[in-house]
Design an enzyme around this catalytic site. Structure first.
Site, short mmCIF file in Angstrom:
data_model
loop_
_atom_site.label_atom_id
_atom_site.label_comp_id
_atom_site.label_asym_id
_atom_site.label_seq_id
_atom_site.Cartn_x
_atom_site.Cartn_y
_atom_site.Cartn_z
CE LYS A 239 51.19 0.87 15.66
NZ LYS A 239 50.56 1.16 16.91
CB VAL B 152 46.04 12.47 12.20
CG1 VAL B 152 47.27 13.19 12.73
CG2 VAL B 152 46.05 12.45 10.68
CB ALA C 289 44.59 7.38 15.47
N GLY C 290 47.27 6.10 17.19
CA GLY C 290 47.80 4.80 17.61
C GLY C 290 47.83 3.79 16.48
CB ALA D 50 52.09 3.22 13.05
N GLY D 51 50.17 5.98 11.52
CA GLY D 51 49.97 6.59 10.20
C GLY D 51 51.20 7.32 9.69
CB SER E 57 52.37 3.60 7.74
OG SER E 57 52.19 2.71 6.68
CG ASP F 35 55.61 2.14 15.90
OD1 ASP F 35 56.22 1.31 16.59
OD2 ASP F 35 54.55 2.69 16.26
#
Ligand code: ATP
Length: 297
Positions: free
Chosen positions: A12, A97, A99-100, A102-103, A106, A138
């Site tokens: 995202k 990773v 990174a902002g 949301a990996g 998710s 998130d």
């Protein structure tokens, strides 16, 4: 019996991110406009006769024990339903990773969805979202996907009409930013009114399907911490704007930056500049993509 599932865990971006206050439990109350993008991690689930949860990933520095969010997601549902069989989770990371984007959240969302399906637990999407927030703020959004207003700590979600389509360039500089560090160093009380994004105005612009207005209202209070510390973030935004982006912004707590483009040619030029060109030293990873709207299936 379902013994194998292949899932996509989409990343995202935040078209807007505002922090309202720090709560007593340490979390922050936020207001964010969330948007799913077309870049994803791949997750394969294998049901095993041997009990337990095994995780495997292509990134050697990621944990494969209970510190990996996919492990936590599987455990949450499997323990809750007293599942006797086990699961083997193969995680192929493509999302940057820390990174902002949301990996991790998710990935957890995709595993919740997949475990529910594989073991026929019968949980509704809403129930999965309620479980998901136990893993991360998130995660419920990552189950919902699409364009949404996110409030509370991120768990109060209002779906919005899909964003008008445009081209998206995403670039992550070669630095890692801890979300915790950024929130701890945010001086939310000291922010001037104009440093807060106009979230209500953006919601209206999305409802009117007005991409130009949305682009004009991009804003993220966390830039006051991350972009101040790392000038490369503004440098990447400048490259994107010079190449024709309607606007550019840092996503989440950073350091990933995205730019919105109406012309594919301009988006490609910005991507190539950051990926291979004179500005490639600014970005460690660069992607050319678009918004993503489909539901999990
Ligand atoms: P957010 O946008 O929610 O702040 P992020 O993009 O900043 O997320 P992630 O990549 O989701 O950050 O997570 C980074 C941290 O979480 C790393 O410290 C990493 O070790 C840990 N982690 C646990 N599980 C995962 C996972 N499945 N993928 C990536 N990181 C994970």
């Amino acid at each position: 019996m379902i013994t194998y599932l292949k899932l996509k865990a989409y990343g995202k971006i935040n078209l807007a991110l505002d922090v309202l206050r720090k709560r007593e439990d340490g979390y922050h109350d936020v207001r964010m406009i969330m948007q799913t993008v077309g870049i994803y991690d791949q997750i394969e689930l294998h049901r095993t006769v041997k009990p337990g949860i095994a995780v495997e990933t292509n990134l050697s520095y990621l944990p494969v024990n209970e510190n990996n969010l996919v492990h936590q997601a599987a455990k949450l549902l499997m323990d809750g339903a007293r599942i006797q069989d086990g699961i083997h989770i193969q995680l192929k990371k493509f999302l940057p990773v820390s990174a902002g984007m949301a990996g991790g959240s998710s990935d957890a969302a995709a595993v919740l969805f997949g475990v529910n399906k594989m073991f026929r637990l019968g949980l509704s999407k809403e129930q999965l979202m309620e479980q998901g927030v136990k893993i991360g703020a998130d995660v419920p959004y990552c189950i919902l996907r699409g364009t949404a207003l996110s409030e509370g700590i991120g768990e109060k979600l209002t779906p919005l009409p899909p964003m008008p389509q445009c081209h998206l360039v995403i670039a992550k500089p070669g630095i890692n930013v801890s979300t915790r560090y950024v929130y701890e160093n945010l001086q939310a009380d000291a922010l001037r009114p104009e440093q807060h994004p106009d979230i209500n105005g953006m919601v209206d612009a999305i409802r009117q399907q007005d991409l130009i207005q949305v682009a004009g209202k991009l804003g993220n209070v966390l830039e006051t911490v991350t972009a101040k510390k790392y000038p490369v973030i503004e440098e990447i935004k400048d490259v994107m704007r010079k190449k024709g982006a309607l606007n550019a912004l840092m996503s989440g707590s950073g350091p990933t930056v995205f730019g919105l483009f109406t012309e594919l040619g301009q988006a490609k030029a910005a991507y190539e500049e950051l990926r291979y060109g004179p500005s490639s030293d600014l970005a460690k990873q660069a992607y050319l993509t678009s918004f993503f709207h489909a539901q999990q299936s």
